[in-house]
Scaffold this motif. Sequence first.
Motif, short mmCIF file in Angstrom:
data_model
loop_
_atom_site.label_atom_id
_atom_site.label_comp_id
_atom_site.label_asym_id
_atom_site.label_seq_id
_atom_site.Cartn_x
_atom_site.Cartn_y
_atom_site.Cartn_z
N TYR A 25 0.86 -1.18 0.00
CA TYR A 25 0.00 0.00 0.00
C TYR A 25 0.90 1.23 0.00
O TYR A 25 1.95 1.26 0.64
N ASP A 26 0.46 2.26 -0.69
CA ASP A 26 1.23 3.49 -0.81
C ASP A 26 1.11 4.31 0.48
O ASP A 26 0.01 4.70 0.86
N VAL B 108 -1.66 8.37 4.24
CA VAL B 108 -1.75 9.67 4.89
C VAL B 108 -3.00 10.41 4.40
O VAL B 108 -3.77 10.96 5.20
N ASP B 109 -3.23 10.39 3.08
CA ASP B 109 -4.43 11.02 2.53
C ASP B 109 -5.70 10.37 3.08
O ASP B 109 -6.68 11.06 3.41
N ASP B 110 -5.70 9.04 3.18
CA ASP B 110 -6.86 8.31 3.71
C ASP B 110 -7.14 8.70 5.16
O ASP B 110 -8.29 8.89 5.55
N VAL B 111 -6.08 8.80 5.96
CA VAL B 111 -6.24 9.17 7.37
C VAL B 111 -6.79 10.58 7.49
O VAL B 111 -7.69 10.84 8.29
N LEU C 1 -10.26 11.67 9.34
CA LEU C 1 -10.29 12.69 10.40
C LEU C 1 -11.29 13.80 10.06
O LEU C 1 -12.04 14.25 10.94
N VAL C 2 -11.32 14.23 8.81
CA VAL C 2 -12.28 15.24 8.37
C VAL C 2 -13.71 14.72 8.53
O VAL C 2 -14.60 15.44 9.01
N GLN C 3 -13.93 13.45 8.18
CA GLN C 3 -15.26 12.85 8.32
C GLN C 3 -15.71 12.82 9.78
O GLN C 3 -16.90 12.83 10.07
N GLU D 125 8.23 13.00 8.05
CA GLU D 125 7.75 12.37 9.29
C GLU D 125 6.43 11.63 9.06
O GLU D 125 6.24 10.54 9.59
N ARG D 126 5.52 12.23 8.28
CA ARG D 126 4.24 11.57 8.01
C ARG D 126 4.45 10.27 7.26
O ARG D 126 3.83 9.25 7.58
N ILE D 127 5.30 10.29 6.24
CA ILE D 127 5.51 9.09 5.42
C ILE D 127 6.25 8.02 6.22
O ILE D 127 5.95 6.84 6.11
N THR D 128 7.20 8.43 7.06
CA THR D 128 7.90 7.47 7.92
C THR D 128 6.91 6.79 8.86
O THR D 128 6.91 5.56 9.00
N GLY D 129 6.03 7.57 9.48
CA GLY D 129 5.03 7.01 10.39
C GLY D 129 4.06 6.08 9.67
O GLY D 129 3.74 5.00 10.17
N ALA D 130 3.61 6.50 8.49
CA ALA D 130 2.68 5.66 7.71
C ALA D 130 3.36 4.36 7.29
O ALA D 130 2.76 3.29 7.35
#
Length: 85
Positions: free
Chosen positions: A17-18, A23-26, A30-32, A46-51
């Motif tokens: 999975y990309d 990150v975009d899915d999360v 969160l917006v929902q 940092e976001r990509i490392t965490g994902a």
Amino acid sequence: MSDQRQNHDPYSSGQGYDPYKLVDDVIEVLVQHGLSPDRSHGSTSERITGASMLLRNLGVAPLRAPEDAVDLDGGLHYDSRMHGD
């Protein structure tokens, strides 16, 4: 007592999975839920490392779509990250 955790190689699972998409899915989830995530906090790295860490820990390989991993800007992105120019 034996350790019940298994050393599982996510790349051998055949699942990928990309992390950028994750990150975009999360953010979408969160917006929902009525939150207002802001990408200006922290860094893309940092976001990509965490994902990627989350995906690996779930047994899924963090893989990018081939067209997203190709350097289409002639190295400009690399140069700006590595040399600041």
